[in-house]
Design a protein around this motif. Structure first.
Motif, PDB file in Angstrom:
ATOM      1  N   LYS A  23     -11.739 -74.009 -55.674  1.00 30.14           N
ATOM      2  CA  LYS A  23     -11.400 -73.011 -53.709  1.00 30.14           C
ATOM      3  C   LYS A  23     -11.098 -71.996 -54.011  1.00 30.14           C
ATOM      4  O   LYS A  23     -11.105 -70.858 -53.501  1.00 30.14           O
ATOM      5  N   THR A  27     -13.247 -68.204 -53.985  1.00 26.93           N
ATOM      6  CA  THR A  27     -12.261 -67.248 -53.709  1.00 26.93           C
ATOM      7  C   THR A  27     -12.628 -66.059 -54.158  1.00 26.93           C
ATOM      8  O   THR A  27     -12.484 -65.311 -54.506  1.00 26.93           O
ATOM      9  N   ASN A  28     -11.775 -65.959 -56.069  1.00 33.65           N
ATOM     10  CA  ASN A  28     -11.615 -64.911 -56.659  1.00 33.65           C
ATOM     11  C   ASN A  28     -13.300 -64.662 -57.000  1.00 33.65           C
ATOM     12  O   ASN A  28     -13.752 -63.002 -57.092  1.00 33.65           O
ATOM     13  N   GLY A  73     -10.065 -61.407 -47.658  1.00 31.56           N
ATOM     14  CA  GLY A  73     -10.140 -62.856 -47.365  1.00 31.56           C
ATOM     15  C   GLY A  73      -9.474 -63.571 -48.698  1.00 31.56           C
ATOM     16  O   GLY A  73      -9.314 -65.150 -48.327  1.00 31.56           O
ATOM     17  N   VAL A  74      -9.561 -63.023 -49.512  1.00 30.56           N
ATOM     18  CA  VAL A  74      -7.936 -63.769 -50.491  1.00 30.56           C
ATOM     19  C   VAL A  74      -7.009 -64.225 -50.138  1.00 30.56           C
ATOM     20  O   VAL A  74      -6.330 -65.580 -50.522  1.00 30.56           O
ATOM     21  N   VAL A  77      -7.333 -67.512 -47.264  1.00 33.75           N
ATOM     22  CA  VAL A  77      -7.622 -68.523 -47.783  1.00 33.75           C
ATOM     23  C   VAL A  77      -6.231 -69.382 -48.693  1.00 33.75           C
ATOM     24  O   VAL A  77      -6.577 -70.481 -48.248  1.00 33.75           O
ATOM     25  N   THR A  78      -5.668 -68.130 -49.451  1.00 31.74           N
ATOM     26  CA  THR A  78      -4.829 -68.899 -50.307  1.00 31.74           C
ATOM     27  C   THR A  78      -3.805 -69.207 -49.131  1.00 31.74           C
ATOM     28  O   THR A  78      -2.704 -69.965 -50.199  1.00 31.74           O
ATOM     29  N   VAL A  90     -14.050 -72.001 -47.024  1.00 33.61           N
ATOM     30  CA  VAL A  90     -13.898 -70.569 -48.455  1.00 33.61           C
ATOM     31  C   VAL A  90     -14.533 -69.527 -47.872  1.00 33.61           C
ATOM     32  O   VAL A  90     -13.838 -68.850 -47.644  1.00 33.61           O
ATOM     33  N   THR A  91     -15.707 -69.657 -47.918  1.00 37.77           N
ATOM     34  CA  THR A  91     -16.530 -68.457 -47.606  1.00 37.77           C
ATOM     35  C   THR A  91     -16.922 -67.968 -46.175  1.00 37.77           C
ATOM     36  O   THR A  91     -16.810 -66.251 -45.953  1.00 37.77           O
ATOM     37  N   PHE A  94     -13.396 -66.408 -45.878  1.00 38.94           N
ATOM     38  CA  PHE A  94     -12.999 -65.620 -46.684  1.00 38.94           C
ATOM     39  C   PHE A  94     -13.367 -63.802 -45.044  1.00 38.94           C
ATOM     40  O   PHE A  94     -12.802 -62.994 -45.463  1.00 38.94           O
ATOM     41  N   ALA A 228      -6.657 -64.339 -56.764  1.00 38.28           N
ATOM     42  CA  ALA A 228      -7.018 -65.839 -56.420  1.00 38.28           C
ATOM     43  C   ALA A 228      -5.707 -66.277 -56.392  1.00 38.28           C
ATOM     44  O   ALA A 228      -4.953 -66.688 -56.051  1.00 38.28           O
TER      45      ALA A 228
END
Length: 325
Positions: A23, A27-28, A73-74, A77-78, A90-91, A94, A228
């Protein structure tokens, strides 16, 4: 027999990291696309022959501002991964974070750009002056310390923005306080950044002498790893503590505001409700003897209340009018 010993925090972090790695890569990659496009545009602008070389770097750094909203977004998610959430899209997460925080992260990007330029200029200037005047060593150290604490602030500004609906002033104030008040967590996050840098540098060093390999590894690190992973380890160090401190502080502020409001309401005189008095004491009002021709508008005692003569006359007349109807 299973061991009852608690898992060390660092073990939890790395277990979470390896479980979340796919994931983090996705994300990255989502972040890498706008990073590559925007950085490419500003690099092209800085390469115009009419632009002095000294100014070219500052033009390239301007990419920080339009890129930073995508860092929301990063961060989102993190932060979810760090808190152990498993059902993460994730998408969706983000782009939702980018959309919801775009304007605020543009402001943060502008502040970050100013901080980077200030730090670079001041540290470079004082370090160059040391040869001529050793006394410049002191302001250089001060500049480095200021730069480090500005970095500490940006450990908190992005996650606080995506997590809480707080005024910008509050976000910066809280982040400044935590940059000083959470030094242990901040240095752990700084150490994590250093380790990511060492890992990346080691891979690049292994490619020395092979230009193509260096380019490929650099692209892979930027596209699938560094942003990320760095955000993940920063949030692993600071996010949980930041989250509960803001929650507790917000609850405390609300309690104080409620107490202030209760005190204010107690101190405020109760508003006189003539309608309720008329409804309750209509018969007594009708028969209450009031000298309507008396001078002044003194208070008269009526059914446990001190009421002005003019108000009593008005209420009495209203009772009589109702009876006529």
């Amino acid at each position: 027999m299973a061991s009852d010993r608690p898992t060390l925090p660092i073990t939890k972090v790395f277990t979470n990291f390896f479980q979340s790695f796919p994931k983090l890569v996705l994300t990255n990659l989502l972040f890498a696309v706008p990073l590559a496009v925007i950085s490419g545009v500003f690099y092209a602008l800085s390469s115009i022959s009419a632009i002095p070389p000294a100014a070219a770097m500052f033009i390239r750094l301007l990419a920080i501002i339009p890129v930073f909203p995508f860092y929301a977004g990063v961060t989102q998610v993190t932060a979810h991964l760090v808190m152990g959430e498993k059902d993460i899209k994730v998408t969706g997460d983000f782009f939702a974070a980018v959309k919801e925080n775009f304007k605020r992260f543009l402001v943060h990007g502008t502040v970050l750009y100013a901080a980077v330029v200030f730090s670079y200029f001041s540290i470079s200037f004082y370090s160059a002056m040391i040869g001529e005047n050793p006394a410049m060593f002191a302001p250089m150290i001060i500049s480095i310390v200021v730069a480090v604490f500005m970095l500490f602030m940006f450990f908190y500004i992005p996650p606080m923005t995506v997590t809480f609906d707080l005024p910008m002033k509050t976000i910066y104030k809280n982040s400044l306080l935590m940059s000083f008040g959470e030094l242990v967590k901040n240095f752990i996050a700084l150490f994590a950044i250093f380790m990511v840098f060492i890992f990346s540098s080691t891979l690049l060093f292994a490619c020395m002498g092979n230009a193509a390999a260096i380019i490929i590894v650099t692209i892979l690190l930027a596209a699938a790893f560094v942003p990320a992973v760095t955000a993940f380890f920063i949030n692993s160090a600071v996010y949980e503590r930041m989250y509960y401190m803001v929650i507790d502080n917000t609850a405390e502020i609300r309690n104080i505001e409620n107490k202030i409001e209760e005190t204010r309401q107690k101190k405020e005189p109760k508003k006189f409700d003539s309608e309720s008095v008329i409804d309750e004491f209509s018969e007594k009002l009708k028969n209450f003897d009031i000298d309507e021709n008396a001078d002044g508008d003194e208070y008269l005692f009526f059914e446990g209340r001190m009421i002005k003569r003019s108000v009593l006359i008005k209420m009495k007349n209203e009772v009589l009018e109702r009876e006529l109807k």
